[in-house]
Design a protein around this motif. Sequence first.
Motif, PDB file in Angstrom:
ATOM      1  N   ASP A 111       0.858  -1.187   0.000  1.00 17.79           N
ATOM      2  CA  ASP A 111       0.000   0.000   0.000  1.00 17.79           C
ATOM      3  C   ASP A 111       0.895   1.237   0.000  1.00 17.79           C
ATOM      4  O   ASP A 111       1.796   1.355   0.829  1.00 17.79           O
ATOM      5  CB  ASP A 111      -0.904  -0.011   1.240  1.00 17.79           C
ATOM      6  N   PRO A 124     -14.037  13.201  -1.090  1.00 15.23           N
ATOM      7  CA  PRO A 124     -13.174  12.731  -0.036  1.00 15.23           C
ATOM      8  C   PRO A 124     -13.635  11.428   0.604  1.00 15.23           C
ATOM      9  O   PRO A 124     -12.884  10.509   0.707  1.00 15.23           O
ATOM     10  CB  PRO A 124     -13.156  13.876   0.951  1.00 15.23           C
ATOM     11  N   ARG A 167       0.804  14.922   8.796  1.00 10.01           N
ATOM     12  CA  ARG A 167       0.146  14.142   9.849  1.00 10.01           C
ATOM     13  C   ARG A 167       0.848  14.371  11.182  1.00 10.01           C
ATOM     14  O   ARG A 167       0.211  14.390  12.236  1.00 10.01           O
ATOM     15  CB  ARG A 167       0.162  12.649   9.517  1.00 10.01           C
ATOM     16  N   ALA A 226       0.360   7.672   1.874  1.00 12.77           N
ATOM     17  CA  ALA A 226      -0.253   8.959   1.501  1.00 12.77           C
ATOM     18  C   ALA A 226      -0.203   9.175  -0.015  1.00 12.77           C
ATOM     19  O   ALA A 226       0.406  10.121  -0.509  1.00 12.77           O
ATOM     20  CB  ALA A 226       0.452  10.106   2.221  1.00 12.77           C
ATOM     21  N   PHE A 227      -0.847   8.288  -0.737  1.00 12.25           N
ATOM     22  CA  PHE A 227      -0.559   8.140  -2.156  1.00 12.25           C
ATOM     23  C   PHE A 227      -0.684   9.424  -2.986  1.00 12.25           C
ATOM     24  O   PHE A 227       0.275   9.860  -3.623  1.00 12.25           O
ATOM     25  CB  PHE A 227      -1.425   7.025  -2.747  1.00 12.25           C
ATOM     26  N   TYR A 228      -1.855  10.027  -3.001  1.00 15.77           N
ATOM     27  CA  TYR A 228      -2.012  11.217  -3.855  1.00 15.77           C
ATOM     28  C   TYR A 228      -1.022  12.308  -3.425  1.00 15.77           C
ATOM     29  O   TYR A 228      -0.497  13.053  -4.249  1.00 15.77           O
ATOM     30  CB  TYR A 228      -3.435  11.788  -3.759  1.00 15.77           C
ATOM     31  N   TYR A 233       2.901  12.425   5.435  1.00 12.54           N
ATOM     32  CA  TYR A 233       3.256  12.101   6.822  1.00 12.54           C
ATOM     33  C   TYR A 233       3.800  13.295   7.608  1.00 12.54           C
ATOM     34  O   TYR A 233       3.463  13.451   8.788  1.00 12.54           O
ATOM     35  CB  TYR A 233       4.138  10.847   6.864  1.00 12.54           C
ATOM     36  N   ASP A 282      -3.964   2.257  -5.049  1.00 11.91           N
ATOM     37  CA  ASP A 282      -2.623   2.251  -4.454  1.00 11.91           C
ATOM     38  C   ASP A 282      -2.322   0.997  -3.643  1.00 11.91           C
ATOM     39  O   ASP A 282      -1.465   1.001  -2.777  1.00 11.91           O
ATOM     40  CB  ASP A 282      -2.420   3.511  -3.588  1.00 11.91           C
TER      41      ASP A 282
HETATM   42  P1  TTP Z   1      -5.480   5.327   1.336  1.00 17.09           P
HETATM   43  O1  TTP Z   1      -4.556   4.220   0.964  1.00 17.09           O
HETATM   44  O2  TTP Z   1      -6.637   4.982   2.186  1.00 17.09           O
HETATM   45  O3  TTP Z   1      -4.705   6.479   2.122  1.00 17.09           O
HETATM   46  P2  TTP Z   1      -3.316   7.162   1.794  1.00 17.09           P
HETATM   47  O4  TTP Z   1      -2.552   6.408   0.761  1.00 17.09           O
HETATM   48  O5  TTP Z   1      -3.553   8.606   1.506  1.00 17.09           O
HETATM   49  O6  TTP Z   1      -2.569   7.107   3.195  1.00 17.09           O
HETATM   50  P3  TTP Z   1      -1.930   5.826   3.942  1.00 17.09           P
HETATM   51  O7  TTP Z   1      -0.469   6.096   4.026  1.00 17.09           O
HETATM   52  O8  TTP Z   1      -2.566   5.818   5.284  1.00 17.09           O
HETATM   53  O9  TTP Z   1      -2.259   4.593   3.140  1.00 17.09           O
HETATM   54  O10 TTP Z   1      -6.035   6.009   0.025  1.00 17.09           O
HETATM   55  C1  TTP Z   1      -5.269   6.097  -1.175  1.00 17.09           C
HETATM   56  C2  TTP Z   1      -5.638   7.380  -1.901  1.00 17.09           C
HETATM   57  O11 TTP Z   1      -7.027   7.373  -2.218  1.00 17.09           O
HETATM   58  C3  TTP Z   1      -5.415   8.608  -1.073  1.00 17.09           C
HETATM   59  O12 TTP Z   1      -4.078   9.089  -1.170  1.00 17.09           O
HETATM   60  C4  TTP Z   1      -6.421   9.568  -1.637  1.00 17.09           C
HETATM   61  C5  TTP Z   1      -7.557   8.683  -2.122  1.00 17.09           C
HETATM   62  N1  TTP Z   1      -8.698   8.705  -1.174  1.00 17.09           N
HETATM   63  C6  TTP Z   1      -9.738   9.606  -1.397  1.00 17.09           C
HETATM   64  O13 TTP Z   1      -9.740  10.339  -2.387  1.00 17.09           O
HETATM   65  N2  TTP Z   1     -10.752   9.644  -0.502  1.00 17.09           N
HETATM   66  C7  TTP Z   1     -10.816   8.840   0.596  1.00 17.09           C
HETATM   67  O14 TTP Z   1     -11.764   8.922   1.382  1.00 17.09           O
HETATM   68  C8  TTP Z   1      -9.737   7.910   0.816  1.00 17.09           C
HETATM   69  C9  TTP Z   1      -9.748   7.005   2.021  1.00 17.09           C
HETATM   70  C10 TTP Z   1      -8.702   7.899  -0.092  1.00 17.09           C
END
Ligand code: TTP
Length: 637
Positions: free
Chosen positions: A37, A562, A74, A40-42, A71, A155
């Motif tokens: 995974d 979101p 965060r 914080a992908f985007y 991060y 992701d």
């Molecule tokens: P996630 O994998 O849930 O979160 P993340 O990659 O931002 O952070 P983490 O390090 O905790 O995995 O979601 C992947 C991407 O999907 C996130 O970067 C943005 C998008 N997304 C949304 O647009 N809306 C949402 O509600 C969620 C959960 C994610």
Amino acid sequence: MATGGGQAAAQPGTAALSKRIAGFLRSNGSRVVLHVDLDAFYAQVEMVRTGSPEDQPLCVQQWQGLIAVNYPARAKGIKRHCTVQEALALCPDIKFVHVATYSKGDHEARYHEDPKYATHKVSLKPYRQASARIFSIIERFVPPAHGVVERASIDEAYAELTEIVNRRIVAKFCAIADGPNGIERATAAWEALEYDEDGPEVEWGPDTCVVGLPDPPKTGDENESTPPERRTRGWQDYQLAEAASLVLDIRQAIRNELGYTCSAGIGSNKMLAKLVSALNKPAKQTALRTGAVLEFMRDLPFTKIRNLGGKFGEEVEAAYGAKNVSDLWKYSREQLQTRLGAQPGSWLYDAVRGVNSDEVVRRNMAQTMMAAKSFRPSVTSMEEVKHWLDVLGWEIHDRITEDFEANGRWAKTLVLHLKSPSLDKSRTCAFPPRHMCDGDIIAARALEMIKSEGEAKALPLMRCSLSAGGLFGDKGNGTIARFFGKKMDATADSGKEGAHVLEGDADVGRLEADGCEQDEDTDNPDNKNIATSSDLNSTSPSIKSFFASKPAIAIEETEEVPESFTCSRCGKSLLKSQQSEHEDYHFALDLSKESRVVLGGAGSGSGGSSVAGVKRKQPPGRSGTSDKKLTSFFKRE
Ligand code: TTP
Ligand code: CA
Ligand code: CA
């Protein structure tokens, strides 16, 4: 150089040794599954694109909501559900990047200065492209001949590593066979391990967190020897440690080639790999030794297990007053089956013991692509309608062209869906041929369809979508694949999350709440969460035909939303709050389909999933007909 399968040296006698080692690992080892995974992908995609320093707090913004928080942000207390104002208060030097959008006249999405919900439409194209690149790296290390990569979301991926890991181990010993008396030395080296009753000693490297063992020392001295408390024994550990070294290579390749960090979990099945992959985020990998599974699961709330987060979990909680996994250990398989139904009961009995036989499945590509926009307030003039047809037309054009480059296929139908107080209807026409297609032509065809329906009926327009359908033929060897110089699998380079949608499609809406502009799923007017789509790929008209083929990956274009999620199984876009229940639904569906008992996944051939070294045959109750409980799952959907 990616080392997918490992090469056995062509020394005389190595074939027999290879066979012997492979056979031994099949019967003494376990399955090895990876879950990856992105962190914080985007936000990472935007950090790399904008050249943002690693420690710069950054959030990805969609209108007034935050959809990704890196991060460093965060660490300042900023969370996804914060508003822009709250984030600024917590961290005045925070950097916001708004997602790319289409505006009228845009032939592709751009990073506009000040995009407005009223005039712009979100595009997730940069994230789809980043996702495709990441997946192509993973697939380089896990080639289809020896492993399977499953795209689980934009992701996230699972990979079946069993065969690749076993081949690497075989290759290691066969490498000893190079040189004089090589085969004798290789055989001796192997037998020293094979005949050791305690199994081989495993030294866990400094880059892998191991559940139940102390964290790796932080000295950074690579030459430092492994502390005794980070050494274990056994064949399954040996395989996991081999996997850990492969996974480190994969993660480093993603980091070096694309600049992204990711977290990973390594375990003996999908459920366990996923459970541990987020334990040490960000940028860490975690292994779960089979011998540590029960201890790890003991105090885990059982709702953390996939498929137990929703209604099914609630039923289990109500039935047994259980909270943690271990609360369910005292019930026999038969007791759980009597109360919950044959298949769910049996599944639960296994799951709380870390046993899970879900296969890693390669998914088909989407056959439909959708661009949609909902309007709050409704659109009242044809002038405005034309504006949006233009935006949607160019979005479809952009994506279909991207898909053509990657997969060499072109749409056959264009479907327009309109929703107004007096209309809720789809109309279909032929998709413009490729050599004479652009966004304006698509928009013009859509406008013709509105005119033939009657402009008056279309207004005030609440929602409008355009879909490109009939995208058949997965070639997977198009120009994008060539561009990256890699053989990309057809299932992976579509760059999208998904695909087949059952009839549903997503919706866009908006609602002001707490000063934060939010979208709302129009099917759920009471829900305060934002739910939108934009982009679903839909195809199968019924659940039946959908599951007759392997589900394609769901598209992620949760455009302006979101708090939405797009199901990776069917592509439906739903509110985040509906996710658990929806997953229950698939779970129930899967169970009812599960007449086959497939264990061990690709390449393991072990005939049984295992935990703590104990191999288990699946109980007869796993397969069979759906019972009343399952029927009720289907009804709910
Ligand atoms: P996630 O994998 O849930 O979160 P993340 O990659 O931002 O952070 P983490 O390090 O905790 O995995 O979601 C992947 C991407 O999907 C996130 O970067 C943005 C998008 N997304 C949304 O647009 N809306 C949402 O509600 C969620 C959960 C994610
Ligand atoms: Ca993530
Ligand atoms: Ca994710």
